[in-house]
Design a protein around this motif. Structure first.
Motif, PDB file in Angstrom:
ATOM      1  N   ARG A 148       0.848  -1.202   0.000  1.00  0.00           N
ATOM      2  CA  ARG A 148       0.000   0.000   0.000  1.00  0.00           C
ATOM      3  C   ARG A 148       0.886   1.255   0.000  1.00  0.00           C
ATOM      4  O   ARG A 148       2.111   1.163   0.034  1.00  0.00           O
ATOM      5  CB  ARG A 148      -0.937   0.005   1.201  1.00  0.00           C
ATOM      6  CG  ARG A 148      -0.218   0.133   2.510  1.00  0.00           C
ATOM      7  CD  ARG A 148      -1.210   0.266   3.667  1.00  0.00           C
ATOM      8  NE  ARG A 148      -0.508   0.750   4.832  1.00  0.00           N
ATOM      9  CZ  ARG A 148      -0.745   0.376   6.075  1.00  0.00           C
ATOM     10  NH1 ARG A 148      -1.702  -0.492   6.322  1.00  0.00           N
ATOM     11  NH2 ARG A 148      -0.066   0.883   7.082  1.00  0.00           N
ATOM     12  N   ASP A 169       8.495 -10.654   6.152  1.00  0.00           N
ATOM     13  CA  ASP A 169       8.733  -9.658   7.191  1.00  0.00           C
ATOM     14  C   ASP A 169      10.195  -9.229   7.063  1.00  0.00           C
ATOM     15  O   ASP A 169      11.102 -10.057   7.262  1.00  0.00           O
ATOM     16  CB  ASP A 169       8.457 -10.302   8.558  1.00  0.00           C
ATOM     17  CG  ASP A 169       8.755  -9.372   9.709  1.00  0.00           C
ATOM     18  OD1 ASP A 169       9.365  -8.298   9.485  1.00  0.00           O
ATOM     19  OD2 ASP A 169       8.387  -9.709  10.846  1.00  0.00           O
ATOM     20  N   VAL A 170      10.428  -7.956   6.750  1.00  0.00           N
ATOM     21  CA  VAL A 170      11.805  -7.511   6.465  1.00  0.00           C
ATOM     22  C   VAL A 170      12.719  -7.583   7.683  1.00  0.00           C
ATOM     23  O   VAL A 170      13.939  -7.471   7.547  1.00  0.00           O
ATOM     24  CB  VAL A 170      11.859  -6.073   5.860  1.00  0.00           C
ATOM     25  CG1 VAL A 170      11.129  -6.006   4.527  1.00  0.00           C
ATOM     26  CG2 VAL A 170      11.347  -5.037   6.843  1.00  0.00           C
ATOM     27  N   LYS A 214      15.717   6.643  10.492  1.00  0.00           N
ATOM     28  CA  LYS A 214      15.870   7.205   9.139  1.00  0.00           C
ATOM     29  C   LYS A 214      17.232   7.887   8.965  1.00  0.00           C
ATOM     30  O   LYS A 214      17.803   7.858   7.873  1.00  0.00           O
ATOM     31  CB  LYS A 214      14.725   8.175   8.840  1.00  0.00           C
ATOM     32  CG  LYS A 214      13.347   7.488   8.766  1.00  0.00           C
ATOM     33  CD  LYS A 214      13.279   6.439   7.666  1.00  0.00           C
ATOM     34  CE  LYS A 214      11.864   5.927   7.434  1.00  0.00           C
ATOM     35  NZ  LYS A 214      11.798   4.939   6.349  1.00  0.00           N
ATOM     36  N   GLY A 273       8.832  14.310   2.606  1.00  0.00           N
ATOM     37  CA  GLY A 273       8.208  15.090   3.679  1.00  0.00           C
ATOM     38  C   GLY A 273       6.924  14.370   4.047  1.00  0.00           C
ATOM     39  O   GLY A 273       6.902  13.147   4.159  1.00  0.00           O
ATOM     40  N   THR A 297      -0.649   9.239   2.861  1.00  0.00           N
ATOM     41  CA  THR A 297      -0.863   7.780   2.928  1.00  0.00           C
ATOM     42  C   THR A 297      -1.480   7.498   4.301  1.00  0.00           C
ATOM     43  O   THR A 297      -1.613   8.394   5.136  1.00  0.00           O
ATOM     44  CB  THR A 297       0.463   6.992   2.839  1.00  0.00           C
ATOM     45  OG1 THR A 297       1.228   7.265   4.012  1.00  0.00           O
ATOM     46  CG2 THR A 297       1.268   7.336   1.604  1.00  0.00           C
ATOM     47  N   ALA A 311      14.021   7.103   3.017  1.00  0.00           N
ATOM     48  CA  ALA A 311      14.329   7.665   4.339  1.00  0.00           C
ATOM     49  C   ALA A 311      13.170   8.578   4.740  1.00  0.00           C
ATOM     50  O   ALA A 311      11.993   8.239   4.526  1.00  0.00           O
ATOM     51  CB  ALA A 311      15.657   8.399   4.282  1.00  0.00           C
ATOM     52  N   ASP A 324       5.769  -7.677   0.927  1.00  0.00           N
ATOM     53  CA  ASP A 324       5.107  -7.019   2.058  1.00  0.00           C
ATOM     54  C   ASP A 324       4.882  -8.052   3.155  1.00  0.00           C
ATOM     55  O   ASP A 324       4.737  -9.244   2.871  1.00  0.00           O
ATOM     56  CB  ASP A 324       3.759  -6.409   1.635  1.00  0.00           C
ATOM     57  CG  ASP A 324       3.327  -5.276   2.552  1.00  0.00           C
ATOM     58  OD1 ASP A 324       3.446  -4.094   2.160  1.00  0.00           O
ATOM     59  OD2 ASP A 324       2.879  -5.569   3.690  1.00  0.00           O
ATOM     60  N   VAL A 325       4.843  -7.584   4.401  1.00  0.00           N
ATOM     61  CA  VAL A 325       4.512  -8.477   5.517  1.00  0.00           C
ATOM     62  C   VAL A 325       3.087  -9.010   5.331  1.00  0.00           C
ATOM     63  O   VAL A 325       2.770 -10.121   5.755  1.00  0.00           O
ATOM     64  CB  VAL A 325       4.713  -7.741   6.875  1.00  0.00           C
ATOM     65  CG1 VAL A 325       3.683  -6.651   7.077  1.00  0.00           C
ATOM     66  CG2 VAL A 325       4.745  -8.709   8.032  1.00  0.00           C
ATOM     67  N   TYR A 385      11.840   7.026  15.204  1.00  0.00           N
ATOM     68  CA  TYR A 385      11.703   7.084  13.736  1.00  0.00           C
ATOM     69  C   TYR A 385      12.832   7.912  13.112  1.00  0.00           C
ATOM     70  O   TYR A 385      13.460   7.500  12.128  1.00  0.00           O
ATOM     71  CB  TYR A 385      10.336   7.687  13.405  1.00  0.00           C
ATOM     72  CG  TYR A 385       9.977   7.713  11.940  1.00  0.00           C
ATOM     73  CD1 TYR A 385       9.594   6.557  11.272  1.00  0.00           C
ATOM     74  CD2 TYR A 385      10.002   8.915  11.226  1.00  0.00           C
ATOM     75  CE1 TYR A 385       9.248   6.592   9.928  1.00  0.00           C
ATOM     76  CE2 TYR A 385       9.650   8.961   9.887  1.00  0.00           C
ATOM     77  CZ  TYR A 385       9.277   7.795   9.240  1.00  0.00           C
ATOM     78  OH  TYR A 385       8.935   7.833   7.910  1.00  0.00           O
ATOM     79  N   ILE A 397       3.558  12.775   3.149  1.00  0.00           N
ATOM     80  CA  ILE A 397       2.938  12.220   1.952  1.00  0.00           C
ATOM     81  C   ILE A 397       1.575  11.640   2.359  1.00  0.00           C
ATOM     82  O   ILE A 397       1.472  10.961   3.403  1.00  0.00           O
ATOM     83  CB  ILE A 397       3.819  11.101   1.349  1.00  0.00           C
ATOM     84  CG1 ILE A 397       5.275  11.570   1.160  1.00  0.00           C
ATOM     85  CG2 ILE A 397       3.230  10.582   0.036  1.00  0.00           C
ATOM     86  CD1 ILE A 397       5.509  12.697   0.174  1.00  0.00           C
ATOM     87  N   ILE A 435       3.140   4.455  -0.409  1.00  0.00           N
ATOM     88  CA  ILE A 435       4.244   4.859  -1.285  1.00  0.00           C
ATOM     89  C   ILE A 435       4.825   3.638  -2.001  1.00  0.00           C
ATOM     90  O   ILE A 435       5.144   3.696  -3.196  1.00  0.00           O
ATOM     91  CB  ILE A 435       5.335   5.583  -0.457  1.00  0.00           C
ATOM     92  CG1 ILE A 435       4.784   6.906   0.096  1.00  0.00           C
ATOM     93  CG2 ILE A 435       6.586   5.823  -1.296  1.00  0.00           C
ATOM     94  CD1 ILE A 435       5.701   7.603   1.108  1.00  0.00           C
ATOM     95  N   ASN A 470      11.599   0.201   1.045  1.00  0.00           N
ATOM     96  CA  ASN A 470      10.554   1.165   1.369  1.00  0.00           C
ATOM     97  C   ASN A 470       9.792   0.814   2.647  1.00  0.00           C
ATOM     98  O   ASN A 470       9.212   1.701   3.279  1.00  0.00           O
ATOM     99  CB  ASN A 470       9.583   1.243   0.175  1.00  0.00           C
ATOM    100  CG  ASN A 470       8.267   1.904   0.532  1.00  0.00           C
ATOM    101  OD1 ASN A 470       8.171   3.138   0.572  1.00  0.00           O
ATOM    102  ND2 ASN A 470       7.241   1.106   0.823  1.00  0.00           N
TER     103      ASN A 470
END
Ligand code: NDP
Length: 256
Positions: free
Chosen positions: A24, A72-73, A168, A195, A199, A150, A45-46, A164, A197, A26, A99
């Protein structure tokens, strides 16, 4: 312009791209954009169902192959297996977009260990694990690309986001070092720092905060996922072959 379509023309036919967190937001926009440019896309994706449904959207465009992968990353074994499965199913790997990311906001004095650990794990460890597993295939690809998502929080800090912004900023340091390590192999490594976004991640901030952010943003609006995806497309293209180790802000001027 067709909705959610890239605004630059790039031909990625013959390339294989992997996008993490593609289910989903970005990540979805990036996966669709690379697929529209002709790349075969591994949507990771997870949430495996979400990944597969974005892969289905890409296949429906009729321009490129796409496969969804549940992974799961933060899980080293899953990441290794997923990268191998991508190479086996799609025939190689040329473009990696790290991402997948989460927020667990809270002020420092009240931040729980779990809030810190989960954000560092997904955003920073996940980027490391995927990059390490993919590196040997990217090196073989010749002229490969790593693009890390990032955030301007990692550049300028943001109250309530110590975890966070640290993750990043870590991604940015990681990007700069891996760029230097892989430059001799013709793999470029860059970061994009969005910046705010529009979502689900940004919506969690609430309407009032988002209105304030719009007022503080010189360009006067939130970003669209396509604003980020188009910059990723440029970095993935031949036109960006002399750019490595850099951070491109996509923030409507907010961070300066
Ligand atoms: P979303 O929350 O909308 O999407 C993130 C996606 O990543 C989801 O599909 C999520 O799956 C997936 N994901 C979460 N954890 C994992 C994991 N452990 N392994 C694999 N996939 C996972 O976020 P955005 O699209 O807004 O953000 C994408 C990236 O952009 C992130 O790195 C974020 O930090 C960055 N960014 C976003 C900004 C914004 O304003 N939106 C600003 C700056 C940077 P699930 O749905 O199942 O949780």
């Amino acid at each position: 312009m067709e909705k959610d379509s890239p605004r630059i023309q790039v031909n990625l036919h013959g390339k294989v791209a992997c996008v993490t967190g593609a289910g989903r937001g970005i990540g979805r926009a990036i996966a669709l954009t690379l697929g529209r440019a002709g790349a075969a896309v591994a949507c990771v994706d997870v949430n495996g169902q979400a990944a597969e449904s974005v892969a289905e959207e890409i296949r429906a465009l009729g321009k490129a192959q796409a496969v969804g992968f549940a992974c799961d990353v933060t899980n080293s074994e899953q990441v290794t297996q997923t990268v191998e499965a991508i190479v086996e199913k799609l025939g190689g790997l040329h473009i990696l977009v790290n991402n997948a990311g989460i927020t667990r906001d809270g002020l420092l004095l009240r931040m729980k260990d779990d809030q810190w650990d989960s954000v560092i794990n997904v955003n920073l460890r996940g980027t490391f694990l995927f990059t390490r597993s993919a590196a040997r295939y990217l090196i073989r690809a010749g002229g490969a690309r790593i693009i890390n998502i990032a955030s301007i929080s990692g550049l300028m800090g943001n109250p309530g986001q110590a975890n966070y912004s640290a993750s990043k900023a870590g991604v940015i340091g990681f990007t700069r070092t891996v760029a230097k390590e892989l430059a001799s192999r013709q793999v470029t490594v860059n970061a994009v720092a969005p910046g705010f976004i529009a979502t689900e991640m940004a919506q969690a901030l609430g309407e009032q905060v988002l209105e304030e952010i719009k007022k503080r943003t010189p360009l006067g609006r939130l970003g669209d996922p396509q604003d980020v995806a188009d910059v990723v497309l440029f970095l993935a293209s031949e036109a960006a072959s002399f750019i490595t180790g850099t951070v491109i802000r996509v923030d409507g001027g907010l961070a300066e």
